[in-house]
Structure formats: C-alpha cells, structure tokens
Scaffold this motif. Structure first.
Motif: not given
Ligand code: ACO
Length: 191
Positions: A50, A53, A55, A59, A117, A152, A154
């Motif tokens: 996270a 990224q 975030l 996640i 992920d 999503r 990256s």
C-alpha cells in the motif's frame, strides 16, 4: 523483508500459496503460533505494498485474505538473513464479477481472474523476482496474461506487463479502474 522469526520454518517452498485458511501450500494444518506468524507476514506485506502504491489503506491483510476467496503467492529467499530467510514479495489474484467495457464501449458481464495486489520489496525490485512470481502464478492458474484483468494497475505494473509480456493497456474500464491488457505490441511480439 526480514522478520523476527525463521521464515523457513513457516514457508517451506520458495513460493507458497496462501488462501482463506492462512496455511501455506503443502501444509495441511499449522500450529496457532505459526499461523500468527503467517498473519504477521501477510499484514506487513500488505502495508508495504500500500505504501509503495501510495494507497490510503492496505488492500491485502491476513483478515481480508481469510474472508475472501483470493490466492496469495508468497516468495521467499531461504538462504539470506543467515539462513533464516527473508520475504521477497507477493502476488494476490482472485475472480471478480465485473461489468466491463468492450472495445465498442458496450458493457459486458464477466468474471475474469484479476491481479489484485503485487509487490516486491523495494531493494529487490528490478531483479527478476516479479517475473518469477508472475510466471509461477500463470502456470499454477493455467492462464495467459492477456486473459487477466488488472485492478488499478500502477505505472510499474504497466511497465512490467509491457516489458515481459508485450501487453499494453487497451480497454480502460470506468468502474473499479480495472484494466484489460489484451493487446500485444505487434511490432515487438509478432504472432
Ligand atoms: N519503474 C518503472 N518500471 C519498473 C520499476 C520502476 N521503478 N520497477 C519495475 N518495473 C518494471 C520494468 O518494466 C522493469 O524492467 P526494466 O528494469 O528493464 O525497466 C520490470 O518491471 C522488472 O521486472 P521484474 O524485475 O521481474 O519485476 P519486479 O521484481 O521489480 O516486480 C513489481 C514488479 C511487483 C511491479 C515491483 O516493481 C513493485 O513491487 N512495485 C511497487 C508496487 C506496485 O506498483 N505493484 C503493482 C500494483 S498494481 C496491482 O497489483 C494490480
């Protein structure tokens, strides 16, 4: 990524597969204290991913893994850290029911396997570990990378997919920010 316990003790294989049971592949059951250690590793990996990224929240966590039908491929380097091993990274996948946009902008319902992920420890990135993990997952799931959806993605993941599999973003999706990378770069990867 180092931990205050012996990684080789809880993960016997170079790549272990974890699911909702929070038990490493090839183990039918583990003691509660070992399961606590597995949970600590998953939580730490989720936090690191996270952060990488940017975030707002992880996640991936042990409790999320226990409540969802996802599979997490965890890679270790068994020799490092004076033989106690360290964790290199992980890749989490799972099926998701999605309303996707096709090339004509029409919604179609599908339930593809999604890359949810993916993380390799900062100091170990760009050494081929991500590719090894990803290829292991493809073989285990018996799937081609262009048939997966990417949740999503990256910029690093998009660069990774372009470099190793010749995939470029082709049909960006409105909801869930899922991306289908179904188009190969024809010039570099002639069929
Ligand atoms: N900048 C740009 N591209 C990168 C970078 C970077 N810092 N790091 C890796 N890549 C891409 C490049 O294509 C690179 O090839 P190059 O070095 O020739 O440019 C290639 O990946 C390297 O391949 P590997 O060494 O096999 O991959 P790596 O072990 O670095 O793992 C991963 C790739 C997992 C994306 C890793 O870079 C990482 O953990 N990044 C931070 C977290 C992240 O962005 N994860 C993806 C989230 S999106 C999702 O999971 C759906």
């Amino acid at each position: 990524m180092e931990f205050p316990f012996d990684i080789n003790h809880i993960f016997s294989d170079r790549i272990s597969i974890l699911d909702h049971t929070l038990v490493a592949s090839r183990q039918s059951a583990v003691r509660t204290d070992l399961q606590d250690q597995i949970a600590a590793v998953v939580d730490e990996l989720g936090r690191a991913s996270a952060k990488a990224q940017q975030l707002p929240a992880p996640i991936t966590s042990a409790s999320k893994l226990q409540s969802q039908k996802h599979q997490l491929y965890l890679m270790k380097d068994g020799e490092s850290n004076r033989g106690r091993g360290l964790v290199v990274g992980f890749l989490k996948v799972g099926y998701k029911k999605l309303f996707l946009l096709d090339r004509n902008g029409v919604h179609v319902e599908a339930e593809p396997l999604c890359v949810l992920d993916f993380y390799v420890a900062e100091t170990l990135q760009r050494h081929g570990y991500g590719l090894e993990l990803f290829n292991y997952m493809l073989q285990h799931q018996n799937v081609e990378p262009e048939l997966l959806a990417y949740d999503r993605p990256s910029n690093k993941l998009l660069a990774f997919l372009a470099k190793h599999y010749g995939l470029v973003r082709s049909v960006p999706q409105v909801r869930f920010q899922i991306c289908l990378c179904v188009r190969r770069m024809e010039n570099r990867f002639p069929s």
